[in-house]
Write a protein that holds these residues in place. Structure first.
Motif, short mmCIF file in Angstrom:
data_model
loop_
_atom_site.label_atom_id
_atom_site.label_comp_id
_atom_site.label_asym_id
_atom_site.label_seq_id
_atom_site.Cartn_x
_atom_site.Cartn_y
_atom_site.Cartn_z
N ARG A 117 -0.14 4.23 -2.18
CA ARG A 117 -1.82 5.15 -1.63
C ARG A 117 -0.82 5.75 -0.31
NH1 ARG A 117 -4.41 3.65 2.30
NH2 ARG A 117 -3.59 1.93 2.53
N ALA A 152 2.03 7.57 -9.34
CA ALA A 152 0.73 7.95 -8.37
C ALA A 152 1.38 9.42 -7.65
CB ALA A 152 1.06 6.58 -6.98
N GLN A 188 0.84 -1.68 -0.31
CA GLN A 188 0.73 0.02 0.25
C GLN A 188 0.72 1.50 0.34
OE1 GLN A 188 -3.51 -0.34 -0.25
NE2 GLN A 188 -3.18 -2.40 -0.44
N GLU A 211 -1.50 9.77 -0.50
CA GLU A 211 -2.13 10.70 0.76
C GLU A 211 -1.29 11.67 1.00
OE1 GLU A 211 -3.61 7.61 2.93
OE2 GLU A 211 -4.89 6.72 1.50
#
Length: 188
Positions: free
Chosen positions: A52, A122, A49, A56
């Motif tokens: 992500r 990302a 993860q 964030e």
């Protein structure tokens, strides 16, 4: 649970000597279930993860900060979350085992490069409007790639050091070595 069994078996038996069927049996599931969650054998080690978490933290950071501070801060914060605390916890041991496998297994090193590109994208996506025009996108890609190179170096050193050094601090040192002490000091 599947990934935990996979990493344990890869560590005990060797990556190439362990099959997906072996992992499925150890986890008490069918090989199809393993493939449903992890499309490739490499994914059993490399899927996490991290992207992500980094995205964030970038979204939550101030757009007024320089790109390297935003990205570097996100990398350090996510490492702190993943390693959580000073002791060699089960989470740290699992991360160390995954890193050691990645470093020692050629097929995993190649797949890690794919993950590197996905994490870079990302990061650029999380920067949002900062990367809207082509020149800004290029700067964001360069900053992300440079920060990820520093991260990679810190991760390899951390694995070689058996996790004895605090990972977030090691990432800050790597960023300072790449971008100057003022950047590293700001991120510590």
């Amino acid at each position: 649970m599947i990934q935990t069994h996979a990493v344990r078996l890869f560590t005990e038996r060797g990556y190439d000597a362990t099959t997906v069927t072996d992992v499925a049996e150890a986890a008490g599931v069918s090989p199809m279930t393993v493939y449903r969650h992890f499309p490739t054998k490499e994914d059993l080690v490399l899927v996490d993860q991290h992207g992500r978490l980094v995205a964030e933290r970038i979204v939550a950071s101030s757009a007024a900060q320089p790109l390297v501070r935003r990205i570097g801060g996100a990398l350090i914060d996510s490492a702190a979350t993943l390693t959580g605390g000073d002791d060699l916890t089960a989470g740290k041991q699992f991360l160390l085992a995954r890193l050691r496998l990645m470093i020692s297994t050629p097929a995993l090193r190649a797949k890690h490069l794919d993950n590197h590109y996905a994490l870079q994208q990302a990061i650029v996506d999380a920067l949002g409007d900062d990367a809207a025009d082509p020149d800004s996108a290029f700067r964001a890609q360069v900053a992300a790639s440079a920060c990820l190179a520093a991260l990679h170096t810190a991760l390899v050193r951390w694995a070689e050091d058996d996790g004895r050094t605090e990972l977030p601090g090691l990432i800050a040192k790597a960023l300072a070595a790449a971008f100057g002490d003022d950047i590293g000091e700001d991120l510590r």
